[in-house]
Enzyme design. Sequence first.
Site, short mmCIF file in Angstrom:
data_model
loop_
_atom_site.label_atom_id
_atom_site.label_comp_id
_atom_site.label_asym_id
_atom_site.label_seq_id
_atom_site.Cartn_x
_atom_site.Cartn_y
_atom_site.Cartn_z
N CYS A 45 23.88 -7.83 0.81
CA CYS A 45 22.68 -7.30 1.48
C CYS A 45 23.01 -6.05 2.30
O CYS A 45 22.35 -5.02 2.16
CB CYS A 45 22.06 -8.35 2.38
SG CYS A 45 20.61 -7.75 3.28
N CYS A 50 20.19 -4.88 0.00
CA CYS A 50 18.94 -4.66 0.73
C CYS A 50 18.94 -3.42 1.62
O CYS A 50 18.02 -2.61 1.56
CB CYS A 50 18.64 -5.87 1.62
SG CYS A 50 18.93 -7.47 0.87
N LYS A 53 19.63 0.02 -0.23
CA LYS A 53 18.51 0.21 -1.15
C LYS A 53 17.25 0.62 -0.40
O LYS A 53 16.55 1.55 -0.81
CB LYS A 53 18.26 -1.08 -1.92
CG LYS A 53 17.04 -1.04 -2.82
CD LYS A 53 16.61 -2.44 -3.22
CE LYS A 53 16.02 -3.20 -2.03
NZ LYS A 53 15.63 -4.59 -2.40
N TYR A 180 13.30 -7.16 -10.30
CA TYR A 180 12.95 -6.34 -9.13
C TYR A 180 14.02 -5.29 -8.84
O TYR A 180 13.69 -4.18 -8.41
CB TYR A 180 12.68 -7.22 -7.91
CG TYR A 180 13.88 -7.88 -7.28
CD1 TYR A 180 14.56 -7.27 -6.24
CD2 TYR A 180 14.31 -9.14 -7.72
CE1 TYR A 180 15.66 -7.88 -5.65
CE2 TYR A 180 15.40 -9.75 -7.14
CZ TYR A 180 16.07 -9.12 -6.11
OH TYR A 180 17.17 -9.72 -5.53
N GLU A 184 12.97 -1.46 -8.85
CA GLU A 184 13.12 -0.73 -7.60
C GLU A 184 13.94 0.54 -7.80
O GLU A 184 13.55 1.62 -7.31
CB GLU A 184 13.78 -1.63 -6.55
CG GLU A 184 12.86 -2.69 -6.00
CD GLU A 184 13.56 -3.68 -5.09
OE1 GLU A 184 12.87 -4.37 -4.32
OE2 GLU A 184 14.81 -3.78 -5.15
N HIS A 437 -10.75 -2.76 10.90
CA HIS A 437 -11.28 -1.66 10.10
C HIS A 437 -10.96 -0.32 10.74
O HIS A 437 -11.01 -0.20 11.96
CB HIS A 437 -12.80 -1.82 9.96
CG HIS A 437 -13.44 -0.78 9.11
ND1 HIS A 437 -13.36 -0.78 7.74
CD2 HIS A 437 -14.18 0.31 9.46
CE1 HIS A 437 -14.03 0.26 7.26
NE2 HIS A 437 -14.54 0.95 8.29
N GLU A 442 -7.80 -5.41 5.38
CA GLU A 442 -9.05 -6.08 5.71
C GLU A 442 -9.68 -6.72 4.48
O GLU A 442 -10.47 -7.66 4.59
CB GLU A 442 -10.03 -5.11 6.37
CG GLU A 442 -10.55 -4.01 5.47
CD GLU A 442 -11.51 -3.09 6.22
OE1 GLU A 442 -12.60 -3.55 6.61
OE2 GLU A 442 -11.17 -1.91 6.42
#
Length: 454
Positions: A45, A50, A53, A180, A184, A437, A442
């Site tokens: 990681c 992680c 990356k 992934y 990525e 908003h 939302e």
Amino acid sequence: MTLDFDFDLFVIGGGSGGVRAARIAASEGGAKVGLAEESRMGGTCVIRGCVPKKLMVFASEYPDMIADAKAYGWDVQSGPLDWRGFRSKLEAELDRLETAYRNTLKSAGVTVYDARAVVVDPHCVRLADGREFSTKHILIATGGQPFVPQFEGRELAITSNDIFHLDALPKRALVVGGGYIASEFACILNGLGVKVSQYYRGAQILRGFDDEARGHVANQMAANGIAIHCGTDVERLEQREGGICAVATDGSTAEFDLVLYATGRVPNVAGLGLEALGVGLGRRGEVLVDDWSQTAVPSIYAVGDVTDRINLTPVAIREGHAFADTVFRGIATKADHDLVASAVFTQPELGSIGLSEEAAREAGPCEIYAASFRPMRSLFAGRQDKVLMKLVVCATTRRVLGCHIVGPNAGEMIQLAAIAVKMGATKEDFDRTVAVHPTMSEELVTMRKPVRIF
């Protein structure tokens, strides 16, 4: 706590799971702990996954941000990326994090050995220099490593471990894989100005995620200029004068400056000596453990990617902590693997928790709420990208079984949505929540009519 052993706990592996277990066992459990790491502290990681990356993801997003700034009236100019300058700063950041990990272990009283360790017997480990230590408990936390299948020319390919150390960015890159990591890096390289092709032998990238969500990501990646070739694999690679020639299974050929293989990862167990002791290994080499992370040998435990349960850093940390709580603090704790949220840092991002639409339909009656729209920020700038918000709801209990978000900052949004889903929120709980908003998120609380009912 130590009686006839050199250590109460010896951890093999200095990644996120191993470091957390060692720290909690020593600082809160009063254990005498040793830890061996043959590479850099921090594991995949921090050093090879992680963290670097995500920093590359940030770097790759600036061209679109600069284009948007121009559309909003700012007088800004985009020049070429100073790759070596970025890489130097990236390496400095990883050095800082590694030092922080080491200091954390030192403060907790953990003895660190910068060496490979193997298991000799249920209560003994051996370092590469021949030193042996007796220990009451052993924790295997060696993680995983990239897997490159056997084929002609495989030595011409690199893996995700190598991508951070390139001397220069390629002009043309082939990314092989559809998970992934592959997706990525295809987006990262594309954002950094590289012409990217992606080969995947399956029918659609990001297998395992909601079909509508992954299709949304794939369409946007293609719109951003990535040439995605599904149903395609590499037959062989050849070094030619113009670059690396990839001969595909469909008979096509193309030349690239770089070929990145991201076709999966396998548990790091080779040569540890586990099978000879009776520690069970699965089909992919994963260490087989029970709900308490204990192997068939009572004194040997394993956490993190080496167990191939849910291969995510936060999960490894939870498993390591639960192990230390159970064994050294007298607090029986199982790591919770149910409803774990995840994010894919493609462009656009994908955030997901719970059941996909496909899985929910197999489980029973369900309702699907979804909205796809052009977000205000990029709409004003003239871009055509779209956001997807999706809720999967049980038709009988009304619980939200899954939430899937595709769009900017989807990872940030899914973390908050995951709390509600984990708590068992119903669709009516979402409906009662007043919208903030104007925001993209939302839509999660304003979708009133299902688009599909099963």
